[in-house]
Design an enzyme around this catalytic site. Sequence first.
Site, short mmCIF file in Angstrom:
data_model
loop_
_atom_site.label_atom_id
_atom_site.label_comp_id
_atom_site.label_asym_id
_atom_site.label_seq_id
_atom_site.Cartn_x
_atom_site.Cartn_y
_atom_site.Cartn_z
N HIS A 189 11.80 58.66 37.12
CA HIS A 189 10.83 59.68 37.55
C HIS A 189 10.24 59.43 38.94
O HIS A 189 9.21 60.00 39.29
CB HIS A 189 9.69 59.82 36.53
CG HIS A 189 10.10 60.55 35.29
ND1 HIS A 189 9.22 60.93 34.30
CD2 HIS A 189 11.32 60.98 34.86
CE1 HIS A 189 9.86 61.54 33.32
NE2 HIS A 189 11.15 61.57 33.64
N ASP A 226 17.98 61.06 35.80
CA ASP A 226 17.28 62.00 34.91
C ASP A 226 16.96 63.29 35.62
O ASP A 226 16.00 63.35 36.37
CB ASP A 226 16.00 61.31 34.43
CG ASP A 226 15.20 62.16 33.47
OD1 ASP A 226 15.70 63.20 33.03
OD2 ASP A 226 14.06 61.78 33.17
N ASP A 239 20.61 64.24 28.11
CA ASP A 239 19.52 64.26 29.09
C ASP A 239 20.02 63.42 30.26
O ASP A 239 20.90 63.84 30.98
CB ASP A 239 18.26 63.70 28.41
CG ASP A 239 17.00 63.88 29.23
OD1 ASP A 239 17.10 63.79 30.47
OD2 ASP A 239 15.91 64.08 28.66
N GLU A 253 12.06 70.82 31.01
CA GLU A 253 12.03 69.76 29.99
C GLU A 253 10.95 68.76 30.33
O GLU A 253 10.22 68.27 29.48
CB GLU A 253 13.39 69.06 29.91
CG GLU A 253 13.51 68.03 28.77
CD GLU A 253 13.04 66.62 29.11
OE1 GLU A 253 12.95 65.79 28.19
OE2 GLU A 253 12.77 66.33 30.28
N GLU A 254 10.86 68.45 31.64
CA GLU A 254 9.94 67.41 32.08
C GLU A 254 8.48 67.82 31.89
O GLU A 254 7.60 66.97 31.85
CB GLU A 254 10.21 67.06 33.55
CG GLU A 254 11.58 66.46 33.81
CD GLU A 254 11.75 65.07 33.23
OE1 GLU A 254 10.82 64.58 32.58
OE2 GLU A 254 12.82 64.47 33.43
N HIS A 305 18.89 69.31 30.44
CA HIS A 305 17.90 69.95 31.33
C HIS A 305 18.29 69.80 32.78
O HIS A 305 19.00 68.88 33.16
CB HIS A 305 16.49 69.46 31.03
CG HIS A 305 16.10 68.08 31.48
ND1 HIS A 305 15.55 67.83 32.71
CD2 HIS A 305 16.14 66.89 30.85
CE1 HIS A 305 15.26 66.54 32.80
NE2 HIS A 305 15.61 65.94 31.69
ZN LIG Z 1 15.17 63.94 31.35
#
Ligand SMILES: [Zn+2]
Length: 545
Positions: free
Chosen positions: A527, A365, A431, A402-403, A355
């Site tokens: 995140h 990420d 990922d 994706e998130e 992603h």
């Molecule tokens: Zn991810």
Amino acid sequence: MPPRTQKIIVFALFCFLFCSSLPICAQTSILGFTASAAAYEIEIESKFKAIPSPDEERRQHHIFTAEPHVAGSKRNNELARYIADEWRQEGLEEVVIRRYDVYGSNPKFTFLEMVAPVHYRAGLREMPVPGDPDMKNKSISSAWSGMSASGEVTAPLVYAHSGNPQDYELLRKQGIDVKGKVVLVRYSNPYSYRGFKALTAEREGAAAILIYSDPAEDGFKKGKVVPHGPWGPEYHIQRGAITYDFMAPGDPLTPGWASIPGAKRIPVEQAISIPKIMAVPLSWHDAKPLLANMDGPIAPDGWQGGLPIKYRLGGQRVRVHVKIEMDNSTQPYYVVEGHIRGAQLPDEWIVLGNHRDAWVFGGVDPSSGTASMMELTRALGKLAKAGTRPRRTVVFCSWDGEEVGLTGSTEWGEQFADELRKKAVAYINVDSSTSGPNFHGQAVASLAPMLVETAHTLQDPSGKMLYDTWKDSTARERREAKQSEEVTDSNLADTRIGSGSDHTVFLNFVGMPVLGLQFDGPYGVYHSAYDDFFWMNHFGDPGYR
Ligand SMILES: [Zn+2]
């Protein structure tokens, strides 16, 4: 110089793409290959291994982490065009950008204040740290939860530990009801998906859920924090979606079919994956004044966290005001797709995806994975131009959203389900590819032996074989988790594959074998805005090894 971690990911993927009917690679022989075919294969693999470079990885990683690029944003769409252009130059075929019109979830306004017993307005922001220029970027978002409901409430606050069903049982036994109230929960003690916490709070009748990062889980209780170490600093906010995608992944309004422009959509009221509860993620900086002012019984030992205060259950004295306005207008998400045509079996496909969308900069990420994928396409493109093609067709995809709810991959998998069921041999997911030195390989049972065999042929950055370091770190992790299972070749790869990333549609809907690769390590900034280029260059993988 030892081989590079990123190279290992790229190479493990490569082995799978080139190998034959029994795709198992080893340095001198390969199961399923005749001696002469194995010799040829090993020759191609060594040509391949010479191509990926740490400098090039770093250059790509810097491009992908230069700006925040959440799903649906202008920057994320620019990156889609960038990938398409790169792939065309690298020699990939049939490069297209596919559009899906999905139910959007973007913050217009998120507000949280404590109105009693004292006033405190939550800043909901992440502060800059010395040495990291990106943390001064004006376009870093404030705290918000993807798929939060809109609304407003002023109500008492209850501390509900990790927000799992047994936590509410304990509160009930203490005479504390959360109906109409706001619950404050922490992220991982024990871990549960934030969407599951939201659904549990919604079922308990709470009006809103605040989810915070306790320093016992990913902050100073674990070790040094950013900018001095890999753990989360005082202001770090773990954003994330609370989508009930474990009930229906992808666009909530097109469950089971693709949300291509003009597709049929169900009414919002019928969409089971859209939460009806408001949610806000918090740093411990913003959670601390709330916790410190609570009354009620002292929380059990297991509920006490890393802040130097007595955690109480609350329910009366602390009252908070939450107001959230979301923009739920329809929004286009873009999936980039490109092929490298197979030399012998062009109608058999290996699909590989990563992603592109990130909560903020996406240092780990997903941009570590995107950098890996870009080195893989560059290397395969170079080989193809020189006349060496994979046996089967490789289909590369850069997913979007994706998130938010595994959205881009789900819509793409739904759109091409019939073709995939005919042609696709396997799906490889990347990922986050790197947040530290410990390798984790996930595979369905039929592909697990190939992953283990491949690990025997690759050197880890430490100088040992990847197989040995994988085994060591897995044994260590099992000891720490007090699992008695001894590490063997047959249980080294993780075959208990759940959801949580883009392999989901392929495993659960299309019905394909899947495989996933990652290196991880101490990582407290997941995140948050601190998950960026600085973090990768200081803690995650400074040499792009
Ligand atoms: Zn991810």
